[in-house]
Design an enzyme around this catalytic site. Sequence first.
Site, short mmCIF file in Angstrom:
data_model
loop_
_atom_site.label_atom_id
_atom_site.label_comp_id
_atom_site.label_asym_id
_atom_site.label_seq_id
_atom_site.Cartn_x
_atom_site.Cartn_y
_atom_site.Cartn_z
N CYS A 247 -47.44 -12.92 20.11
CA CYS A 247 -48.08 -13.57 18.97
C CYS A 247 -47.35 -13.28 17.65
O CYS A 247 -46.25 -13.73 17.45
CB CYS A 247 -49.57 -13.20 18.92
N HIS A 332 -51.28 -14.99 24.59
CA HIS A 332 -51.75 -13.63 24.88
C HIS A 332 -51.81 -13.35 26.38
O HIS A 332 -52.79 -13.66 27.04
CB HIS A 332 -53.15 -13.42 24.28
N GLU A 334 -52.28 -10.56 27.74
CA GLU A 334 -53.34 -9.59 28.02
C GLU A 334 -54.70 -10.27 28.16
O GLU A 334 -55.63 -9.69 28.73
CB GLU A 334 -53.39 -8.51 26.93
#
Length: 359
Positions: A247, A332, A334
């Site tokens: 990001c 993202h 994660e």
Amino acid sequence: MKAYLILENGQIFEGKSFGAQKEVISEFVFNTSMSGYVEILTDPSYAGQSVVMTYPLIGNYGVCLDDQESKRPYVKGFVVNELARLGSHFRKNMDLEDYCIQNDISGIQGIDTRHLTKMIRQKGCMNGMLTTHHYSDINEVLEKIKAFQIKDEVMKTTCQAPYVMGTGQKRVALYDFGAKKNIARELVKRDCQVTVYPATTLADDILKENYDGIMLSNGPGDPSECVDIIRQMKVLMESGIPIFAICLGHQLMALAHNFETEKLKYGHHGANHPVKDLSTGRVYISTQNHNYVVKDQSIDPKIAKPWFINVNDQTIEGIEYIHENMKTVQFHPEACAGPLDTGYLFDEFMKMMEENNHA
């Protein structure tokens, strides 16, 4: 109590107040996720912004404090069509309204979030005010609303001192520009010891510790304003140490290579964004939260190549650097909350460190 959302274009939405009954001015974006509102509220990348949830019912499973992605929420205001007063879930610690009250988040419910979302899509991200005060003449607040800017939010969200997570074999330095907790957790799960550093840390101070890899986190705001951090990224990129960025970290590293960034009309915010791996042609569903992107035309083909693109609008979602041991993504991996499709990218980072150690 009645509440009002006043947008900078003069549009007024009337609804009911929930959470903190305070007046806030912020930038308004919409998020298309159906769940994961606790993670959204505590994602530091939303610092300076208010979030409009497009899914009509929010709060139905309450709040589990273990789901927080940071120590506190960073969203300034929360806009929903309908707030579930009583959440039901076996992990629930409290209801969403109580959570908003405790954390000083202003909320408004009972407005047409579909109409509001369409307006943002047509006109772009707009500043606005959430208030319980009825202004008979909104001209007295419109100039103040229009003047609002998101400034220096990275410095407000980063940690204040280094700290360590995990006891694994691989040693990783994580630059915290507003990092979500799950980035470090994903590394710890893969046998890493993660040292988290403030955004103000000098690159030389990290390099002298001889880490196996460096991770650059997500974060809020306009990446081009982070001039001092970009200088440190220029030092890191010449180190030869494996680097993986997410990001804002992805954008900052692009700027360090003299690529350019630009602001999207209304950004990508949600857990259902398709991205295509250009090396394989495979499409993954990703979680995203960003208003800025790296400009495709600015990428020097001698230095780097696009790695992922957004299937919806063809914007850059990942960059692979040709002569440097570095990969970066806009989305993202994660994914907390969100799909787990791209979690394998942390395994790719592990391979980068392993190969570097055997080189």
